[in-house]
Design an enzyme around this catalytic site. Structure first.
Site, PDB file in Angstrom:
ATOM      1  N   LYS A 111      -8.692   2.955 -12.252  1.00 51.12           N
ATOM      2  CA  LYS A 111      -7.860   3.351 -11.114  1.00 51.12           C
ATOM      3  C   LYS A 111      -7.786   4.866 -11.109  1.00 51.12           C
ATOM      4  O   LYS A 111      -7.970   5.504 -12.146  1.00 51.12           O
ATOM      5  CB  LYS A 111      -6.443   2.771 -11.252  1.00 51.12           C
ATOM      6  CG  LYS A 111      -5.737   2.592  -9.941  1.00 51.12           C
ATOM      7  CD  LYS A 111      -6.133   1.288  -9.274  1.00 51.12           C
ATOM      8  CE  LYS A 111      -5.368   1.053  -7.994  1.00 51.12           C
ATOM      9  NZ  LYS A 111      -5.540  -0.314  -7.502  1.00 51.12           N
TER      10      LYS A 111
HETATM   11  P1  NAD Z   1      -0.965   1.432   2.302  1.00 45.03           P
HETATM   12  O1  NAD Z   1      -0.876   2.870   2.013  1.00 45.03           O
HETATM   13  O2  NAD Z   1      -1.928   0.960   3.336  1.00 45.03           O
HETATM   14  O3  NAD Z   1       0.484   0.842   2.687  1.00 45.03           O
HETATM   15  C1  NAD Z   1       1.598   1.037   1.867  1.00 45.03           C
HETATM   16  C2  NAD Z   1       2.828   0.596   2.647  1.00 45.03           C
HETATM   17  O4  NAD Z   1       3.965   0.665   1.784  1.00 45.03           O
HETATM   18  C3  NAD Z   1       3.128   1.478   3.860  1.00 45.03           C
HETATM   19  O5  NAD Z   1       3.571   0.669   4.925  1.00 45.03           O
HETATM   20  C4  NAD Z   1       4.255   2.366   3.364  1.00 45.03           C
HETATM   21  O6  NAD Z   1       5.065   2.866   4.411  1.00 45.03           O
HETATM   22  C5  NAD Z   1       5.000   1.376   2.495  1.00 45.03           C
HETATM   23  N1  NAD Z   1       5.899   2.015   1.537  1.00 45.03           N
HETATM   24  C6  NAD Z   1       5.684   3.129   0.802  1.00 45.03           C
HETATM   25  N2  NAD Z   1       6.786   3.429   0.095  1.00 45.03           N
HETATM   26  C7  NAD Z   1       7.701   2.479   0.383  1.00 45.03           C
HETATM   27  C8  NAD Z   1       9.025   2.248  -0.034  1.00 45.03           C
HETATM   28  N3  NAD Z   1       9.613   3.049  -0.906  1.00 45.03           N
HETATM   29  N4  NAD Z   1       9.673   1.162   0.477  1.00 45.03           N
HETATM   30  C9  NAD Z   1       9.076   0.349   1.361  1.00 45.03           C
HETATM   31  N5  NAD Z   1       7.824   0.520   1.793  1.00 45.03           N
HETATM   32  C10 NAD Z   1       7.142   1.574   1.303  1.00 45.03           C
HETATM   33  O7  NAD Z   1      -1.264   0.733   0.891  1.00 45.03           O
HETATM   34  P2  NAD Z   1      -1.899  -0.706   0.646  1.00 45.03           P
HETATM   35  O8  NAD Z   1      -3.370  -0.526   0.448  1.00 45.03           O
HETATM   36  O9  NAD Z   1      -1.379  -1.674   1.636  1.00 45.03           O
HETATM   37  O10 NAD Z   1      -1.304  -1.042  -0.796  1.00 45.03           O
HETATM   38  C11 NAD Z   1      -0.019  -1.642  -0.966  1.00 45.03           C
HETATM   39  C12 NAD Z   1       0.054  -2.282  -2.330  1.00 45.03           C
HETATM   40  O11 NAD Z   1      -0.995  -3.245  -2.458  1.00 45.03           O
HETATM   41  C13 NAD Z   1      -0.124  -1.318  -3.511  1.00 45.03           C
HETATM   42  O12 NAD Z   1       0.623  -1.797  -4.608  1.00 45.03           O
HETATM   43  C14 NAD Z   1      -1.599  -1.454  -3.830  1.00 45.03           C
HETATM   44  O13 NAD Z   1      -1.911  -1.072  -5.149  1.00 45.03           O
HETATM   45  C15 NAD Z   1      -1.786  -2.952  -3.611  1.00 45.03           C
HETATM   46  N6  NAD Z   1      -3.159  -3.373  -3.385  1.00 45.03           N
HETATM   47  C16 NAD Z   1      -3.913  -2.846  -2.375  1.00 45.03           C
HETATM   48  C17 NAD Z   1      -5.215  -3.288  -2.189  1.00 45.03           C
HETATM   49  C18 NAD Z   1      -6.074  -2.804  -1.065  1.00 45.03           C
HETATM   50  O14 NAD Z   1      -7.176  -3.361  -0.880  1.00 45.03           O
HETATM   51  N7  NAD Z   1      -5.653  -1.841  -0.250  1.00 45.03           N
HETATM   52  C19 NAD Z   1      -5.754  -4.244  -3.067  1.00 45.03           C
HETATM   53  C20 NAD Z   1      -4.956  -4.782  -4.071  1.00 45.03           C
HETATM   54  C21 NAD Z   1      -3.654  -4.343  -4.219  1.00 45.03           C
END
Ligand code: NAD
Length: 426
Positions: A111
């Protein structure tokens, strides 16, 4: 893994250590393998300068932690966020190793990220930060060595800049052979159909399996989501296809609630015109964080950041199932409370593995110069997720344990077998 006694504040990596030790003790993990997996292989920290739009130079700190590559090249996302630090990246890298092992894909875990707030940067600054970070990482990433992907605040556009920078620094005759240095690229630049929704799709496939197990009808079921980015937004849009009702959503700008349901596609249209944020959405009422957590629903899907369900917040939840779209949203105290309350939990390394699985499909398509249609991608993803789900369910029964620990046992068993077969060089 050893907990450091002198520290006072519990970190995200401490959670990984506790989860790992619980599973390793339960299954009697080989002590030598335990020692190996308790450490990350490489931790790369780069400080690099970037020229900002007004001509001033800013220094940035970027990280890439490579936890383990016994099963294949290092693989994992890149995060742009002010809270990114070595501890968080170490935890996220370690979870990636477990995820690859659990879902039977030939990847290890890594990561990375840069500690800064993307909201404070222009698009051209984001491009220069991304390109300079890629240059600073140099041969620490590579298509057969370590393959980044999107995570919080990074997306297909950022992957395209990384790809372009990486191949531009390769000898001319090798450039075309390096397209698989990143996954989650735009489709036109070598990305896979279905990668954009893959993580959310995987979450929904696991929820479907849970519903089948419980004889629970998703049509009319209610749910709440924290995070309306890539993962949260796709989960909500795909749950809509089941006829489930979204009662409340929270993102970084605040939370909204509508007892009659929120249309995720309409909310997305609104967010797109509002810098990607949901605050001020006129078809729902604003609520605070506590009310979001207290909202009675069938399913809660955390899809934002780590440590959201803790000793303080877990008692507020009133649901049947927590499906972890985010990585590490529940800390060990939160876990214990959910377990005591009798809530089901689909753990992150299973629930959100759809992203890395379709990243693997993208990587394979690039290597073979193939282009799969969406039906093929979804079909293969479904099979992988259901297989992993069944392995976790069966292991939870065999060891009479919770699903997170069961998922760890499946992952650690695969890694243990590989280490025993290969031995340790020399
Ligand atoms: P992203 O940046 O697209 O979205 C993140 C979201 O979380 C946004 O809507 C943001 O406004 C919100 N957020 C941020 N801080 C916040 C808070 N304090 N309270 C409430 N909401 C808040 O990110 P993503 O890719 O959707 O990733 C989200 C989670 O999923 C992370 O933990 C990431 O590691 C995990 N994840 C993502 C992927 C992927 O393919 N993108 C894969 C596996 C896991």
């Amino acid at each position: 893994m050893t907990e450091e006694p002198s520290k006072t504040k519990t970190t995200v990596y401490d959670n990984v250590v506790k989860q790992f030790n619980k599973a390793a003790d339960l299954m009697g993990l080989d002590p030598d393998v335990r020692k190996i997996l308790a450490r990350t292989n490489n931790e790369i920290v780069v400080n690099f300068p970037v020229k900002m739009d007004d001509g001033r130079i800013e220094m940035f700190t970027g990280y890439r932690v490579q936890h383990n590559n016994a099963l294949g090249p290092y693989k994992g996302g890149l995060r742009y966020h002010p809270a990114v630090d070595i501890d968080e990246v170490r935890a996220l890298a370690t979870w990636m190793t477990w995820k690859g092992a659990l879902t039977n894909i030939p990847f290890g875990g890594a990561k990375g990220g840069i500690q800064f707030d993307p909201c404070e940067c222009t698009c051209s600054e984001m491009e220069r930060i991304t390109r300079r970070f890629t240059f600073a990482l140099g041969c620490n990433i590579g298509p057969e060595y370590d393959i980044p992907a999107p995570d919080v605040n990074t997306n297909a556009q950022i992957m395209a800049w990384i790809l372009d920078t990486y191949v531009s620094t390769q000898p001319p005759h090798e450039r075309q052979a390096n397209v698989h240095v990143v996954t989650g690229k735009p489709v036109e630049s070598g990305g896979s159909l279905g990668r954009d929704k893959a993580t959310g799709q995987g979450v929904v496939y696991t929820i479907e399996e849970w519903a089948k197990d419980k004889g629970f009808d998703l049509n009319g079921a209610t749910y709440t989501v924290q995070g309306f980015g890539n993962v949260g937004c796709w989960v909500a849009r795909l749950m809509k296809q089941h006829g489930s009702k979204l009662l409340a959503v929270e993102d970084a700008s605040g939370a909204v609630f509508n007892p009659d349901g929120i249309d995720p596609d309409d909310l997305l249209d609104y967010a797109r015109k509002n810098k990607g944020l949901i605050s001020g959405y006129p078809k729902a009422e604003p609520i605070n964080h506590r009310v979001l957590l207290e909202t009675k629903a069938d399913i809660f899907i955390p899809a934002a950041l780590e440590n959201q369900i803790t000793a303080k917040t877990a008692p507020l939840l009133n649901v049947k199932l927590v499906a972890e779209g985010a990585n590490g949203p529940t800390d060990p105290d939160g876990d214990a409370i959910l377990h005591k309350k009798g809530f089901d939990l689909i753990p992150d390394i299973l629930c959100n593995a759809g992203g890395v699985i379709v990243s693997y499909f993208e990587w394979l398509q690039n290597k073979r110069s193939e282009f799969w249609d969406l039906k093929e991608v979804d079909g293969k993803l479904h099979k992988k997720i259901v297989d992993a789900y069944e392995r976790v369910r069966n292991t939870a029964r065999k060891f009479s344990t919770d699903w997170r620990t069961a998922a760890y046992v499946v992952a650690l068993s695969r890694l243990e077998t590989v280490y025993k077969e290969r031995g340790i060089f020399p």
